[in-house]
Design an enzyme around this catalytic site. Structure first.
Site, short mmCIF file in Angstrom:
data_model
loop_
_atom_site.label_atom_id
_atom_site.label_comp_id
_atom_site.label_asym_id
_atom_site.label_seq_id
_atom_site.Cartn_x
_atom_site.Cartn_y
_atom_site.Cartn_z
CB SER A 97 36.53 45.51 -1.29
OG SER A 97 37.35 44.90 -0.34
CG HIS A 122 38.24 41.30 -3.39
ND1 HIS A 122 39.07 42.17 -4.03
CD2 HIS A 122 37.91 41.92 -2.22
CE1 HIS A 122 39.24 43.25 -3.31
NE2 HIS A 122 38.56 43.13 -2.20
#
Length: 196
Positions: A97, A122
């Site tokens: 992330s 993501h």
């Protein structure tokens, strides 16, 4: 968490350091755990300190993090870009992330991962509650944040915005080799001798 202590012999006797202070002497910063304001403030202070100490020498940022708060991560990324020192980023374990964005945001040519590292990109996530207009404002903000994060990843990797958007639609896990092929890192470190 118990922080190990290192004892060094000096001309004046023994001196004890916590391990992180000792690593800082070698220009090593550990970014481990969840990205949040407290972590960001600590990492930013260390980056600024090391840059003020000697802006000609590289800073080594070791990353093992599941990600976290985007604004905290962007504060660190902006500081990495603001200082004169090159920042080598090294993924150890997991860079997921926001942590993967920090990994990719290191100085180009000096972004690494250890062989068994996992990298995850993501889209941003969040939630909203309240009145309809407040939810609409929050939704627009997360869309704006997603566009910003996609642009940062595109600039760092050389991938197109369209490709980044497609790849971040869902969790996209990568091995160290896949992250290198994707452009998130520049090389895989098998041992310290391979580091530039």
């Amino acid at each position: 968490m118990l922080v190990p202590t290192v004892v060094e012999q000096t001309s004046r006797g023994e001196r004890a350091y916590d391990i992180y202070s000792r690593l800082l002497k070698d220009r090593i910063i550990m970014l481990s755990g969840e990205v949040n304001d407290q972590m960001a403030n600590s990492v930013i202070a260390q980056l600024l300190f090391l840059d003020a100490q000697d802006s000609e020498k590289d800073i080594y940022l070791y990353i093992n993090s599941p990600g976290g708060v985007i604004t905290s991560g962007l504060a660190m990324l902006d500081t990495m870009n603001f200082i004169k020192s090159d920042v080598q980023t090294i993924a150890i374990g997991m860079a997921a992330s926001m942590a993967s964005v920090l990994l990719a945001g290191g100085t180009k040519g000096k972004r690494f991962a250890l062989p068994n590292s996992t990298i995850l990109i993501h889209q941003p996530s969040g939630g909203a509650q309240g009145q309809q207009t407040e939810i609409e404002i929050a939704a627009e903000e997360i869309l704006k944040t997603r566009r910003k994060m996609n642009q940062i990843l595109a600039d760092a990797t050389g991938q197109t915005i369209e490709q980044i958007k497609k790849d971040t639609e869902r969790d996209h896990y990568m091995s160290a080799q896949e992250a290198k092929d994707y452009g998130l890192i520049d090389d895989i470190l098998v041992n310290k001798n391979t580091q530039k």
